[in-house]
Write an enzyme that holds these catalytic residues in place. Structure first.
Site, short mmCIF file in Angstrom:
data_model
loop_
_atom_site.label_atom_id
_atom_site.label_comp_id
_atom_site.label_asym_id
_atom_site.label_seq_id
_atom_site.Cartn_x
_atom_site.Cartn_y
_atom_site.Cartn_z
N ASP A 162 5.01 -6.27 -1.51
CA ASP A 162 3.91 -6.34 -0.56
C ASP A 162 2.84 -5.32 -0.92
OD1 ASP A 162 5.30 -8.26 0.87
OD2 ASP A 162 6.13 -6.81 2.30
N LYS A 163 1.63 -5.57 -0.49
CA LYS A 163 0.50 -4.67 -0.77
C LYS A 163 0.83 -3.23 -0.42
CE LYS A 163 -4.30 -3.79 0.60
NZ LYS A 163 -5.46 -4.29 1.41
#
Length: 335
Positions: A162-163
């Site tokens: 995830d970012k």
């Protein structure tokens, strides 16, 4: 500039776009709508007239004001064209069309050889271009390191973080290495281990297996959730959780992935009453030192798919997670 390249009055910015510094990037097409496309949507008409471009690409060009019908710029894809309408299309690269461009980004390369790279991804970096993040991604940085990656799907990216999750990732540099890594991940031969900081004190056995399917949350489509596969779609998911330290505010947990579902650790931890610190999507709350989910892919291990060498990499917690632990009187434990 010849008269055929002058901008019509309705498009005052076209002359600027055809200036010397942008001429290499912009092409102008003048089209006439044939009778068989009378009363068709603009995007569908352009797909027929410009078959070398995808409908999605043409849609973005329309929405960005790159298409005029007659003397008016049209930004609605559903605009109905008429036979013999004159259309001018400014084939300016859109953000999406430039998504797979190399960018000089500060990538932390932990290991590389002729076949693969191991990257330590920082917090805030998106792995693959997507709406809202068409540039500055890991993929853009990899293409800058190695232009030949344009010939490999997803520039050799075989799994994601995830970012706002930091940590280790392996990427391929050749198609044979990529195919092998994809097979290894599917066969659970790439070992990915994480450290997570979670709300609430840990109760019960220190080791816990969470084997619960994950699918789209029917109440909030931006979230994933533990689901009943008899009632809705989803995929099996298995995470091993081991509490390393705990106190009244929360705990430090070692997480091992056995499957790779979207938001898997975040969902499984929330499902057992321990949402990750600062993970507001799944019930966590921010702290003064942590504004993103407290999750770090600290260890990565696998057998090199080409050389057969056993590889293992480890990276300590980033400073924001270390500070969050310190606030609770806990310390980082690597195992």
């Amino acid at each position: 500039m010849s008269p055929t390249h002058k901008a019509p009055p309705a498009l005052p910015t076209l002359a600027e776009l055809e200036s010397d510094d942008l001429a290499a990037e912009v092409e102008v097409r003048d089209l006439s709508i044939p009778t068989e496309l009378h009363r068709q949507r603009l995007d569908r008409a352009l797909v027929s007239l410009l078959p070398e471009f995808s409908r999605n690409h043409l849609k973005h060009m329309i929405e960005e004001g790159c298409v005029s019908v007659g003397e008016h710029v049209v930004t609605k894809v559903a605009h109905l064209v008429k036979a013999f309408d004159s259309c001018r299309v400014r084939l300016q690269p859109t953000d999406m069309s430039q998504a797979f461009m190399p960018q000089d980004l500060p990538l932390d390369v932990v290991f590389e050889d002729a076949y693969l790279r191991v990257i330590h991804k920082p917090v805030g970096m998106v792995v693959h271009p997507a709406p809202g993040n068409w540039s500055g991604t890991l993929l853009n940085g990899l293409l800058h390191l190695d232009a030949s990656l344009k010939q490999i799907p997803r520039a050799g990216i075989v799994h994601r973080l995830d970012k706002d999750t930091s940590g280790l990732m392996v990427t391929a540099r050749t198609r044979s290495a990529m195919d092998a890594l994809v097979h290894m991940i599917a066969a659970r031969q790439v070992h990915r281990e994480y450290l997570a900081i979670a709300h609430r004190p840990w109760r019960g056995a220190l080791l816990r297996e969470v084997d619960a399917p994950i699918g789209r949350d029917p109440r909030q489509r931006l979230r994933m959730a533990v689901v009943d596969l008899a009632k809705q779609s989803g995929k099996t998911a298995h995470t091993s959780l081991r509490c390393l330290q705990s106190q009244e505010q929360g705990c430090l947990v070692h997480c091992t992935l056995h499957t790779g579902r979207t938001h898997q650790i975040r969902v499984h931890m929330a499902s057992i009453g321990h949402p990750l610190l600062a993970d507001t999507l799944y019930g966590g709350t921010h702290t003064p030192h942590l504004q993103r989910q407290a999750l770090h892919a600290y260890q990565l291990g696998f057998i090199h798919p080409i050389t057969g060498e056993s590889l293992q990499f480890q990276r300590p917690l980033p400073l924001d997670m270390q500070q969050a632990l310190s606030d609770w009187g806990l310390t980082e434990v690597l195992s």
